[in-house]
Write an enzyme that holds these catalytic residues in place. Structure first.
Site, PDB file in Angstrom:
ATOM      1  N   GLU A  37     -43.213   6.896  87.320  1.00 44.33           N
ATOM      2  CA  GLU A  37     -44.436   6.670  88.115  1.00 44.33           C
ATOM      3  C   GLU A  37     -45.446   7.778  87.869  1.00 44.33           C
ATOM      4  O   GLU A  37     -45.085   8.960  87.824  1.00 44.33           O
ATOM      5  CB  GLU A  37     -44.040   6.642  89.599  1.00 44.33           C
ATOM      6  CG  GLU A  37     -44.859   5.673  90.406  1.00 44.33           C
ATOM      7  CD  GLU A  37     -44.590   4.228  90.017  1.00 44.33           C
ATOM      8  OE1 GLU A  37     -45.395   3.673  89.246  1.00 44.33           O
ATOM      9  OE2 GLU A  37     -43.592   3.663  90.484  1.00 44.33           O
ATOM     10  N   GLY A 126     -52.870  -5.691  97.281  1.00 49.03           N
ATOM     11  CA  GLY A 126     -52.898  -4.388  97.945  1.00 49.03           C
ATOM     12  C   GLY A 126     -51.520  -3.837  98.279  1.00 49.03           C
ATOM     13  O   GLY A 126     -51.401  -2.895  99.048  1.00 49.03           O
ATOM     14  N   ASP A 176     -49.440  -1.493  84.012  1.00 54.38           N
ATOM     15  CA  ASP A 176     -49.458  -2.767  84.735  1.00 54.38           C
ATOM     16  C   ASP A 176     -49.879  -3.926  83.839  1.00 54.38           C
ATOM     17  O   ASP A 176     -49.292  -5.008  83.856  1.00 54.38           O
ATOM     18  CB  ASP A 176     -50.409  -2.683  85.938  1.00 54.38           C
ATOM     19  CG  ASP A 176     -50.068  -1.519  86.849  1.00 54.38           C
ATOM     20  OD1 ASP A 176     -48.939  -1.007  86.763  1.00 54.38           O
ATOM     21  OD2 ASP A 176     -50.941  -1.124  87.641  1.00 54.38           O
TER      22      ASP A 176
HETATM   23  C1  GLA Z   1     -51.105   2.057  89.233  1.00 54.48           C
HETATM   24  C2  GLA Z   1     -51.788   2.097  87.862  1.00 54.48           C
HETATM   25  C3  GLA Z   1     -50.779   2.311  86.735  1.00 54.48           C
HETATM   26  C4  GLA Z   1     -49.855   3.497  87.020  1.00 54.48           C
HETATM   27  C5  GLA Z   1     -49.304   3.433  88.443  1.00 54.48           C
HETATM   28  C6  GLA Z   1     -48.537   4.680  88.825  1.00 54.48           C
HETATM   29  O1  GLA Z   1     -50.272   0.940  89.320  1.00 54.48           O
HETATM   30  O2  GLA Z   1     -52.490   0.905  87.629  1.00 54.48           O
HETATM   31  O3  GLA Z   1     -51.454   2.465  85.505  1.00 54.48           O
HETATM   32  O4  GLA Z   1     -50.527   4.715  86.790  1.00 54.48           O
HETATM   33  O5  GLA Z   1     -50.322   3.235  89.415  1.00 54.48           O
HETATM   34  O6  GLA Z   1     -47.397   4.809  88.039  1.00 54.48           O
END
Ligand code: GLA
Length: 389
Positions: A37, A126, A176
């Site tokens: 993360e 969200g 993501d």
């Molecule tokens: C969000 C961002 C990702 C990543 C996460 C944390 O989801 O869109 O790119 O940085 O936070 O891991």
């Protein structure tokens, strides 16, 4: 397989709001990140899994250069001429995700004409399950097919990320959109965010991946997220002064971070320590997954959560409580927050047979201690974006 009833509802809504039937429908999933993360924008490692909740996008070509966007879930039609500069829609916030996609497609000179688009989704918005990346990637998937753009999987991911960064205004990493584009049923994906090299990590059917939404309303996620990113860039700049080959925190060791604590200051050095230690945890977790050592994966997930809580400071008390309650359930391997943080969801892994006990123990205690209603989703690993109808 997408539930045919959802497709039918979308086709009906398309005809109702925009007239006629769509030419095609595409989908892209939300995601849960198992570990890794706040590492993606430091060229690090992540291990997300596409989930069985997704966004569906129906499109139809028009010959008059008009673009009309409709949300089945939020209502409204957002319209403009494809030849004009793409502006933000101040009254229909959902429309800015497809608008951002059209903006970036135009910057690469993609040959898109006018079209109608309707979308619907069941990724909770969200909650940190990447509903926005699902909208972006599903829109790209649909337009790629509608206008025969010939985009490759990771082109789609990068364009979705650009839409989020350049139009929506969150300086997100690639995770993501990459998992929304490249997810595989039955697998998590080990992704090297520098090279975009991916390795499939099988998730056996006996393992339950349980997501629990804190139901905390997230505020200012974008600006706090961008602050964290700036702190990581500040520490990278420090290390690059003496070692120009350092392009991101990926290139720094824990020893270097410890040695630089004085120069970086307490906050920035804690941020760097999270990123560098998290990368190590992802690599160790991948090996443990492959060896079938789920107890070790669970331990690493808890260590990841603690680092996000103490060093990166992106958890909230409700996330910490859910992790604590999850770990107290007999049989749970481990749990952590997932996504950007500041609210949103936890992910816990456990044998399928433990899920009922998890729900029975965690839900009432969380509700009693916070006054909030947690939502529990058992997720299965699904495929990335595709045309479905
Ligand atoms: C969000 C961002 C990702 C990543 C996460 C944390 O989801 O869109 O790119 O940085 O936070 O891991």
């Amino acid at each position: 397989m997408v539930d045919p009833r959802r497709l039918a509802v979308l086709v009906d809504a398309f005809a109702g709001a925009l007239g006629q039937q769509p030419d095609l429908i595409a989908r892209a999933p939300g995601r849960v990140n198992l570990i890794g993360e706040h590492t993606d924008y430091s060229d690090g490692f992540v291990m997300p899994m596409a989930i069985n909740r997704d966004v569906l996008v129906a499109v139809r070509r028009r010959d008059d250069g008009q673009v009309r966007l409709h949300s089945v879930d939020y209502g409204g039609v957002s319209a403009f001429d494809v030849g004009d500069r793409v502006a933000h829609d101040g009254s229909l916030p959902w429309a800015n995700y497809p608008r951002g996609v059209i903006h970036v497609l135009k910057t690469i000179g993609a040959a898109i004409g006018g079209f109608d688009l309707a979308l619907t989704g069941n990724v909770p918005a969200g909650a940190g399950l990447s509903s926005s990346a699902a909208v972006e990637v599903a829109t790209i998937e649909a337009l790629d097919a509608l206008f025969s753009l010939g985009l490759k999987t990771f082109d789609k991911a990068r364009l979705g990320q650009r839409a989020e960064r350049e139009f929506v205004g969150v300086a997100c990493g690639i995770m993501d959109q990459a998992i929304a584009a490249a997810g595989r049923a039955g697998h998590a994906l080990m992704l090297d965010c520098r090279t975009l090299e991916t390795t499939l990590v099988p998730v056996e059917s006996g393992l339950a991946v349980v997501v629990t939404d804190t139901s905390v309303v997230r505020g200012l996620v974008g600006s706090k997220y961008n602050d964290r990113r700036a702190e990581c860039e500040a520490s990278t700049a420090h290390f690059a002064r003496s070692r120009p080959e350092v392009a991101a925190l990926r290139d720094v060791t824990l020893g270097e971070v410890e040695a630089a604590t004085g120069a970086l200051g307490p906050v920035v050095s804690r941020r760097a320590r999270h990123v560098v230690s998290e990368n190590e945890r992802v690599l160790t977790a991948e090996a443990a997954f492959r060896a079938g050592d789920l107890a070790e994966v669970g331990r690493l997930m808890v260590a990841s959560h603690e680092s996000l809580r103490d060093d990166f400071e992106v958890t909230v008390p409700e996330l910490d409580l859910l992790v604590e309650l999850a770990c107290a359930v007999d049989g749970v391997y481990g749990a952590r927050m997932t996504g950007a943080g500041f609210g949103g969801c936890t992910v816990a892994i456990m044998p399928v047979g433990v899920v009922d006990a998890y729900v029975a123990e965690v839900v009432p205690t969380y509700r009693a201690r916070t006054g909030l209603e947690p939502r529990v989703f058992t997720c299965t690993a699904s495929d990335g974006a595709s045309v479905v109808g």
